[in-house]
Design an enzyme around this catalytic site. Structure first.
Site, short mmCIF file in Angstrom:
data_model
loop_
_atom_site.label_atom_id
_atom_site.label_comp_id
_atom_site.label_asym_id
_atom_site.label_seq_id
_atom_site.Cartn_x
_atom_site.Cartn_y
_atom_site.Cartn_z
N ALA A 67 0.86 -1.18 0.00
CA ALA A 67 0.00 0.00 0.00
C ALA A 67 0.90 1.23 0.00
O ALA A 67 2.03 1.18 0.49
CB ALA A 67 -0.88 -0.01 1.24
N GLY A 112 0.49 -5.25 0.61
CA GLY A 112 -0.67 -5.34 -0.28
C GLY A 112 -0.33 -5.92 -1.65
O GLY A 112 -1.20 -6.47 -2.33
N GLU A 115 -0.41 -9.57 -1.09
CA GLU A 115 -1.82 -9.94 -0.90
C GLU A 115 -2.53 -9.98 -2.25
O GLU A 115 -3.33 -10.89 -2.52
CB GLU A 115 -2.49 -8.94 0.06
N GLU A 135 4.13 -5.54 7.17
CA GLU A 135 3.26 -4.59 7.87
C GLU A 135 3.62 -4.42 9.34
O GLU A 135 3.57 -3.32 9.89
CB GLU A 135 1.79 -5.03 7.77
N1 COA Z 1 4.50 3.34 -0.32
C1 COA Z 1 4.89 4.55 -0.76
N2 COA Z 1 6.08 4.76 -1.35
C2 COA Z 1 6.90 3.71 -1.49
C3 COA Z 1 6.56 2.42 -1.05
C4 COA Z 1 5.30 2.25 -0.43
N3 COA Z 1 4.86 1.07 -0.02
N4 COA Z 1 7.60 1.59 -1.30
C5 COA Z 1 8.53 2.33 -1.90
N5 COA Z 1 8.13 3.62 -2.01
C6 COA Z 1 8.84 4.74 -2.61
C7 COA Z 1 9.97 5.25 -1.71
O1 COA Z 1 9.46 6.12 -0.71
C8 COA Z 1 10.84 5.94 -2.71
O2 COA Z 1 10.25 7.17 -3.05
P1 COA Z 1 11.16 8.52 -3.14
O3 COA Z 1 12.13 8.23 -4.26
O4 COA Z 1 10.17 9.58 -3.47
O5 COA Z 1 11.83 8.67 -1.81
C9 COA Z 1 10.71 5.05 -3.95
O6 COA Z 1 9.50 4.32 -3.79
C10 COA Z 1 11.85 4.06 -4.10
O7 COA Z 1 11.92 3.30 -2.90
P2 COA Z 1 13.25 3.17 -2.01
O8 COA Z 1 12.84 2.86 -0.61
O9 COA Z 1 14.13 4.36 -2.21
O10 COA Z 1 13.93 1.89 -2.69
P3 COA Z 1 14.93 0.87 -2.02
O11 COA Z 1 15.47 0.02 -3.12
O12 COA Z 1 15.89 1.54 -1.12
O13 COA Z 1 14.00 -0.06 -1.09
C11 COA Z 1 12.02 -1.36 -0.57
C12 COA Z 1 12.98 -0.87 -1.67
C13 COA Z 1 10.87 -2.07 -1.27
C14 COA Z 1 12.77 -2.35 0.36
C15 COA Z 1 11.51 -0.17 0.26
O14 COA Z 1 11.02 0.80 -0.62
C16 COA Z 1 10.41 -0.51 1.21
O15 COA Z 1 10.65 -1.09 2.26
N6 COA Z 1 9.14 -0.11 0.88
C17 COA Z 1 8.02 -0.29 1.76
C18 COA Z 1 7.50 -1.70 1.73
C19 COA Z 1 6.37 -1.87 2.73
O16 COA Z 1 6.53 -1.71 3.92
N7 COA Z 1 5.19 -2.22 2.21
C20 COA Z 1 4.02 -2.48 3.00
C21 COA Z 1 3.22 -1.25 3.13
S1 COA Z 1 1.80 -1.52 4.15
#
Ligand code: COA
Length: 261
Positions: A67, A112, A115, A135
């Protein structure tokens, strides 16, 4: 079909390839995208041009990274409930589509995103994918069916490990525990998903649809009722022109020409 916000749709030969297209946010699901997905799947369900769907994410890094955290942070309990119900309704719509839906998982599939992938009927995965329900790391509970579909797919013990640690697993581990069906090199992912779709679509279209319904609804019933439900689908398939064509083609040693009637 379309256009849809944050989605790309490429439809050819009965196969719709649906790409969630927010690569700057790793294809995270915001409200606008949920609505667009619901609109797409409603149209795909009734469109004569679509016999199967492949879902993937834009870019090489991510299928769907969950999400959109920016959008969901700060929800009141009521807003959280509405968001969860909205996501659950979409995933139910995908799961109960009477046409095969294949997730082609290219990279991160988290929260999500996982999911949604679990609501698809088959999951093909690139070898560089990372799969998880993170989460709890954010202090929230999965709300799009993760606590329910994950244990049904991999069993309670493994599901609880994934949910409680929030740690992602790699594609090979996901294959070992039955969370995904196949793992291929990233450059082969779409070709493999398309090959699988084509393999499925060689079969009788009505039997495909009835089998999806037999499995999806039957899995929610006690066994005796589920077997009755199965036999009802079987009986219905006996009434089709397809079954006559399929059995005749076998006896005449030729490929069947199903017409979905
Ligand atoms: N929601 C909103 N934005 C997200 C996102 C999410 N679930 N996942 C990634 N992004 C955004 C980041 O904020 C970043 O945006 P920015 O460039 O404006 O700062 C961009 O996508 C790239 O992500 P980044 O974190 O820089 O990449 P990374 O390679 O360092 O890490 C992940 C990749 C997937 C490990 C990391 O983005 C992450 O942990 N995301 C969240 C996953 C999560 O918790 N999902 C469940 C949500 S309920």
């Amino acid at each position: 079909m379309g256009p849809y916000a944050n989605l790309l749709v490429d439809c050819a030969d009965g196969l719709a390839v649906l790409t969630v297209n927010r690569p700057d946010k790793l294809n995270a699901l915001n409200g606008e995208t949920l609505d667009a997905l619901a609109e797409f799947f409603a149209e795909a369900g009734t469109s004569g041009d679509v016999s199967a769907v492949i879902v993937t994410g834009a870019g090489e890094k991510s299928f769907i990274a969950g999400a959109d955290i920016e959008e969901v942070s700060g929800f009141t309990p009521l807003e959280g409930r509405q968001w969860g119900l909205r996501g659950q309704a979409l995933l139910h719509q995908i799961e109960s589509l009477e046409k095969p839906v294949i997730a082609a998982i290219n990279g991160f599939v988290l929260g999500g995103g996982l999911e949604l992938a679990m609501a698809c009927h088959v999951r093909v995965t690139s070898s560089n994918a990372r799969l998880g329900q993170p989460e709890l790391k954010l202090g929230i509970v999965p709300g799009f069916g993760g606590t329910q579909r994950l244990p049904r797919i991999v069993g309670k013990g493994l599901a609880l490990e994934l949910l409680l640690t929030g740690d992602p697993i790699d594609a090979q581990r996901a294959l070992e525990i039955g969370l995904v069906n196949r793992v291929v090199e990233p450059e082969c992912l779409m070709a493999e998903a398309k090959r699988l779709a084509a393999r499925i679509l060689r079969n009788g279209p009505l039997a495909i649809s009835l089998t999806l319904q037999a499995v999806n609804r039957g899995m929610e019933m006690p066994l005796a009722e589920a077997l009755e439900w199965e036999v009802a689908q079987y009986a219905l398939s006996c009434a089709t022109e397809d079954v006559k064509e399929g059995t005749r083609a076998f006896l005449e040693k030729r490929p069947p020409r199903f017409r979905g009637r």
